[in-house]
Design a protein around this motif. Structure first.
Motif, PDB file in Angstrom:
ATOM      1  N   SER A 279       5.874   1.049 -10.203  1.00 29.93           N
ATOM      2  CA  SER A 279       5.709  -0.368 -10.528  1.00 29.93           C
ATOM      3  C   SER A 279       4.855  -1.082  -9.484  1.00 29.93           C
ATOM      4  O   SER A 279       4.020  -1.924  -9.818  1.00 29.93           O
ATOM      5  CB  SER A 279       7.078  -1.049 -10.644  1.00 29.93           C
ATOM      6  OG  SER A 279       7.843  -0.853  -9.463  1.00 29.93           O
ATOM      7  N   VAL A 280       5.031  -0.736  -8.209  1.00 28.18           N
ATOM      8  CA  VAL A 280       4.206  -1.332  -7.157  1.00 28.18           C
ATOM      9  C   VAL A 280       2.779  -0.802  -7.259  1.00 28.18           C
ATOM     10  O   VAL A 280       1.807  -1.535  -7.031  1.00 28.18           O
ATOM     11  CB  VAL A 280       4.802  -1.037  -5.768  1.00 28.18           C
ATOM     12  CG1 VAL A 280       3.901  -1.600  -4.676  1.00 28.18           C
ATOM     13  CG2 VAL A 280       6.200  -1.631  -5.653  1.00 28.18           C
ATOM     14  N   HIS A 281       2.636   0.456  -7.617  1.00 31.60           N
ATOM     15  CA  HIS A 281       1.316   1.037  -7.850  1.00 31.60           C
ATOM     16  C   HIS A 281       0.575   0.253  -8.936  1.00 31.60           C
ATOM     17  O   HIS A 281      -0.628  -0.024  -8.810  1.00 31.60           O
ATOM     18  CB  HIS A 281       1.468   2.502  -8.260  1.00 31.60           C
ATOM     19  CG  HIS A 281       0.189   3.185  -8.600  1.00 31.60           C
ATOM     20  ND1 HIS A 281      -0.713   3.604  -7.654  1.00 31.60           N
ATOM     21  CD2 HIS A 281      -0.352   3.521  -9.808  1.00 31.60           C
ATOM     22  CE1 HIS A 281      -1.757   4.177  -8.245  1.00 31.60           C
ATOM     23  NE2 HIS A 281      -1.557   4.137  -9.550  1.00 31.60           N
ATOM     24  N   MET A 282       1.282  -0.134  -9.976  1.00 31.18           N
ATOM     25  CA  MET A 282       0.662  -0.899 -11.060  1.00 31.18           C
ATOM     26  C   MET A 282       0.331  -2.313 -10.613  1.00 31.18           C
ATOM     27  O   MET A 282      -0.681  -2.894 -11.035  1.00 31.18           O
ATOM     28  CB  MET A 282       1.589  -0.930 -12.273  1.00 31.18           C
ATOM     29  CG  MET A 282       0.871  -1.242 -13.566  1.00 31.18           C
ATOM     30  SD  MET A 282      -0.427  -0.031 -13.959  1.00 31.18           S
ATOM     31  CE  MET A 282       0.563   1.429 -14.283  1.00 31.18           C
ATOM     32  N   LEU A 283       1.160  -2.891  -9.756  1.00 31.77           N
ATOM     33  CA  LEU A 283       0.848  -4.201  -9.189  1.00 31.77           C
ATOM     34  C   LEU A 283      -0.429  -4.117  -8.353  1.00 31.77           C
ATOM     35  O   LEU A 283      -1.269  -5.034  -8.395  1.00 31.77           O
ATOM     36  CB  LEU A 283       2.019  -4.686  -8.337  1.00 31.77           C
ATOM     37  CG  LEU A 283       1.828  -6.029  -7.623  1.00 31.77           C
ATOM     38  CD1 LEU A 283       1.576  -7.145  -8.617  1.00 31.77           C
ATOM     39  CD2 LEU A 283       3.041  -6.350  -6.752  1.00 31.77           C
ATOM     40  N   GLN A 284      -0.580  -3.034  -7.613  1.00 35.11           N
ATOM     41  CA  GLN A 284      -1.815  -2.829  -6.853  1.00 35.11           C
ATOM     42  C   GLN A 284      -3.026  -2.815  -7.778  1.00 35.11           C
ATOM     43  O   GLN A 284      -4.059  -3.425  -7.484  1.00 35.11           O
ATOM     44  CB  GLN A 284      -1.754  -1.510  -6.092  1.00 35.11           C
ATOM     45  CG  GLN A 284      -0.836  -1.503  -4.889  1.00 35.11           C
ATOM     46  CD  GLN A 284      -0.878  -0.147  -4.208  1.00 35.11           C
ATOM     47  OE1 GLN A 284      -0.348   0.831  -4.720  1.00 35.11           O
ATOM     48  NE2 GLN A 284      -1.529  -0.091  -3.058  1.00 35.11           N
ATOM     49  N   TYR A 285      -2.892  -2.108  -8.888  1.00 42.78           N
ATOM     50  CA  TYR A 285      -3.995  -2.049  -9.857  1.00 42.78           C
ATOM     51  C   TYR A 285      -4.367  -3.437 -10.358  1.00 42.78           C
ATOM     52  O   TYR A 285      -5.554  -3.780 -10.462  1.00 42.78           O
ATOM     53  CB  TYR A 285      -3.610  -1.139 -11.026  1.00 42.78           C
ATOM     54  CG  TYR A 285      -4.189  -1.558 -12.353  1.00 42.78           C
ATOM     55  CD1 TYR A 285      -5.548  -1.424 -12.615  1.00 42.78           C
ATOM     56  CD2 TYR A 285      -3.370  -2.109 -13.351  1.00 42.78           C
ATOM     57  CE1 TYR A 285      -6.074  -1.819 -13.831  1.00 42.78           C
ATOM     58  CE2 TYR A 285      -3.896  -2.497 -14.559  1.00 42.78           C
ATOM     59  CZ  TYR A 285      -5.245  -2.360 -14.800  1.00 42.78           C
ATOM     60  OH  TYR A 285      -5.771  -2.757 -15.997  1.00 42.78           O
ATOM     61  N   LEU A 286      -3.368  -4.252 -10.675  1.00 40.77           N
ATOM     62  CA  LEU A 286      -3.640  -5.601 -11.181  1.00 40.77           C
ATOM     63  C   LEU A 286      -4.380  -6.441 -10.139  1.00 40.77           C
ATOM     64  O   LEU A 286      -5.287  -7.214 -10.484  1.00 40.77           O
ATOM     65  CB  LEU A 286      -2.329  -6.286 -11.575  1.00 40.77           C
ATOM     66  CG  LEU A 286      -1.605  -5.716 -12.790  1.00 40.77           C
ATOM     67  CD1 LEU A 286      -0.251  -6.401 -12.974  1.00 40.77           C
ATOM     68  CD2 LEU A 286      -2.448  -5.872 -14.050  1.00 40.77           C
ATOM     69  N   LEU A 287      -3.993  -6.290  -8.875  1.00 43.30           N
ATOM     70  CA  LEU A 287      -4.625  -7.074  -7.816  1.00 43.30           C
ATOM     71  C   LEU A 287      -6.030  -6.567  -7.500  1.00 43.30           C
ATOM     72  O   LEU A 287      -6.980  -7.354  -7.409  1.00 43.30           O
ATOM     73  CB  LEU A 287      -3.763  -7.042  -6.557  1.00 43.30           C
ATOM     74  CG  LEU A 287      -2.378  -7.685  -6.657  1.00 43.30           C
ATOM     75  CD1 LEU A 287      -1.611  -7.519  -5.350  1.00 43.30           C
ATOM     76  CD2 LEU A 287      -2.478  -9.163  -7.010  1.00 43.30           C
ATOM     77  N   VAL A 288      -6.161  -5.250  -7.342  1.00 41.67           N
ATOM     78  CA  VAL A 288      -7.436  -4.661  -6.914  1.00 41.67           C
ATOM     79  C   VAL A 288      -8.441  -4.578  -8.057  1.00 41.67           C
ATOM     80  O   VAL A 288      -9.628  -4.872  -7.877  1.00 41.67           O
ATOM     81  CB  VAL A 288      -7.210  -3.260  -6.318  1.00 41.67           C
ATOM     82  CG1 VAL A 288      -8.539  -2.579  -5.982  1.00 41.67           C
ATOM     83  CG2 VAL A 288      -6.330  -3.346  -5.083  1.00 41.67           C
ATOM     84  N   GLY A 289      -7.981  -4.192  -9.247  1.00 35.34           N
ATOM     85  CA  GLY A 289      -8.903  -3.916 -10.341  1.00 35.34           C
ATOM     86  C   GLY A 289      -9.108  -5.039 -11.329  1.00 35.34           C
ATOM     87  O   GLY A 289     -10.070  -4.995 -12.116  1.00 35.34           O
ATOM     88  N   VAL A 290      -8.238  -6.059 -11.319  1.00 37.32           N
ATOM     89  CA  VAL A 290      -8.350  -7.111 -12.332  1.00 37.32           C
ATOM     90  C   VAL A 290      -8.498  -8.501 -11.711  1.00 37.32           C
ATOM     91  O   VAL A 290      -9.447  -9.230 -12.031  1.00 37.32           O
ATOM     92  CB  VAL A 290      -7.131  -7.098 -13.288  1.00 37.32           C
ATOM     93  CG1 VAL A 290      -7.348  -8.089 -14.445  1.00 37.32           C
ATOM     94  CG2 VAL A 290      -6.890  -5.701 -13.852  1.00 37.32           C
TER      95      VAL A 290
ATOM     96  N   GLY B 243       0.804  -1.221   0.000  1.00 37.16           N
ATOM     97  CA  GLY B 243       0.000   0.000   0.000  1.00 37.16           C
ATOM     98  C   GLY B 243       0.834   1.266   0.000  1.00 37.16           C
ATOM     99  O   GLY B 243       0.762   2.058  -0.952  1.00 37.16           O
ATOM    100  N   PRO B 244       1.640   1.504   1.029  1.00 34.67           N
ATOM    101  CA  PRO B 244       2.444   2.728   1.037  1.00 34.67           C
ATOM    102  C   PRO B 244       3.512   2.768  -0.054  1.00 34.67           C
ATOM    103  O   PRO B 244       3.817   3.831  -0.590  1.00 34.67           O
ATOM    104  CB  PRO B 244       3.079   2.731   2.435  1.00 34.67           C
ATOM    105  CG  PRO B 244       2.996   1.317   2.914  1.00 34.67           C
ATOM    106  CD  PRO B 244       1.769   0.747   2.288  1.00 34.67           C
ATOM    107  N   LEU B 245       4.080   1.618  -0.401  1.00 26.72           N
ATOM    108  CA  LEU B 245       5.077   1.609  -1.473  1.00 26.72           C
ATOM    109  C   LEU B 245       4.459   2.053  -2.799  1.00 26.72           C
ATOM    110  O   LEU B 245       5.050   2.826  -3.554  1.00 26.72           O
ATOM    111  CB  LEU B 245       5.668   0.202  -1.631  1.00 26.72           C
ATOM    112  CG  LEU B 245       6.860  -0.178  -0.750  1.00 26.72           C
ATOM    113  CD1 LEU B 245       7.192  -1.648  -0.942  1.00 26.72           C
ATOM    114  CD2 LEU B 245       8.074   0.696  -1.058  1.00 26.72           C
ATOM    115  N   GLY B 246       3.256   1.550  -3.093  1.00 31.53           N
ATOM    116  CA  GLY B 246       2.603   1.870  -4.357  1.00 31.53           C
ATOM    117  C   GLY B 246       2.067   3.281  -4.431  1.00 31.53           C
ATOM    118  O   GLY B 246       1.996   3.865  -5.508  1.00 31.53           O
ATOM    119  N   VAL B 247       1.708   3.839  -3.290  1.00 35.11           N
ATOM    120  CA  VAL B 247       1.139   5.185  -3.281  1.00 35.11           C
ATOM    121  C   VAL B 247       2.221   6.258  -3.279  1.00 35.11           C
ATOM    122  O   VAL B 247       2.069   7.300  -3.927  1.00 35.11           O
ATOM    123  CB  VAL B 247       0.211   5.359  -2.057  1.00 35.11           C
ATOM    124  CG1 VAL B 247      -0.186   6.810  -1.878  1.00 35.11           C
ATOM    125  CG2 VAL B 247      -1.026   4.497  -2.217  1.00 35.11           C
ATOM    126  N   SER B 248       3.317   6.004  -2.599  1.00 29.87           N
ATOM    127  CA  SER B 248       4.279   7.076  -2.357  1.00 29.87           C
ATOM    128  C   SER B 248       5.635   6.929  -3.033  1.00 29.87           C
ATOM    129  O   SER B 248       6.349   7.926  -3.169  1.00 29.87           O
ATOM    130  CB  SER B 248       4.521   7.211  -0.836  1.00 29.87           C
ATOM    131  OG  SER B 248       3.339   7.542  -0.165  1.00 29.87           O
TER     132      SER B 248
END
Length: 273
Positions: free
Chosen positions: A78-89, A69-74
């Motif tokens: 690349s971690v932000h995009m991993l979050q998208y894949l997990l949460v949105g797909v 969470g904090p890595l992807g937001v701040s």
């Protein structure tokens, strides 16, 4: 203690941080699900559905809580995009697979809910909505503004989740019924997302300059260069989405094959004797 992950200007450390909002959100989803399914008879199918739903919750929790969470937001695109894949797909598909058939039958009896679902989850509408939302929510000016606050970051994550649920609904959920949306059309629906090139992907992969101010100005983590991180994010967006959609295609084809096997006549006609 923070409620939800948002942009931080401090150097990254591996010190654990609590995000109470994430825990409450995941707990509420889990409690609501098991409160609803307790009325259904426990069968092998129901057990599998519970595993699907819990797996979806685990993906959501992993994507939204520390450390992703904090890595992807701040810090890392690349971690932000991993979050998208997990949460949105990925997670939306598992959550829908976890819903018992009886729950969909109840939706069919609610006229207002059914009309809303018919409008949102029509395959064409769902496809367009998903891709427009995912394009807009990855546009630099939107990302840099939304992630500054906990409310904005929460809204971004929930938008991904909602768009993912709408996208997978017509493929997985039996209500509302779309008779013309056969297995082959479902394969085409998913496969089109494999080859589709969204503007943010091209921007992240081919831009000569940092696209997101959030990650350009973030305190560095090790020797990771901002442009290398950005290109990795673009690659994850394209390749990660393609792999998840490919798994969906494989599942649809497998179910279609099993259905055809069940429909085959079991006897031998007299003409063949």
């Amino acid at each position: 203690m923070r409620w939800w992950c948002s942009v931080q200007n401090t150097a990254w450390t591996w010190a654990w941080q609590p995000y109470v909002g994430v825990w409450l959100f995941i707990s509420a989803l889990g409690a609501g699900y098991f409160w609803q399914v307790r009325r259904y008879e426990p069968t092998l199918l129901d057990a599998r559905r519970k595993i699907y739903f819990v797996s979806g919750l685990v993906l959501l929790w992993a994507a939204l809580d520390w450390p992703l969470g904090p890595l992807g937001v701040s810090y890392l695109a690349s971690v932000h995009m991993l979050q998208y894949l997990l949460v949105g797909v990925a997670a939306p598909a598992l959550l829908l697979l976890g819903i018992p058939p009886e729950a969909f039958v109840r939706m069919r009896k609610n006229t207002r809910v059914l009309k809303t679902l018919e409008a949102l989850t029509h395959p064409v509408a769902a496809f367009l909505l998903f891709n427009v939302v995912m394009t807009v929510t990855h546009w630099p000016s939107v990302v840099d503004v939304m992630m500054l606050s906990q409310v904005g970051s929460f809204a971004l994550d929930m938008t991904w989740l909602a768009a993912g649920l709408v996208f997978w609904w017509s493929v997985i959920a039996p209500v509302p019924e779309w008779p013309r949306f056969s297995a082959m059309f479902k394969v085409a629906y998913l496969a089109l997302n494999v080859v589709l090139v969204r503007p943010p992907f091209a921007l992240l992969l081919f831009s000569k300059y940092p696209a997101y101010a959030t990650y350009e100005l973030a305190p560095p983590i090790g020797s990771i260069h901002v442009m290398d991180d950005q290109q990795l994010a673009g690659g994850l967006m394209k390749v990660g989405t393609a792999w998840i959609m490919a798994v969906g295609v494989a599942v649809v084809l497998y179910r279609w094959h099993k259905q055809r096997e069940v429909q085959k006549p079991t006897g031998v006609s007299q003409a063949t004797l």
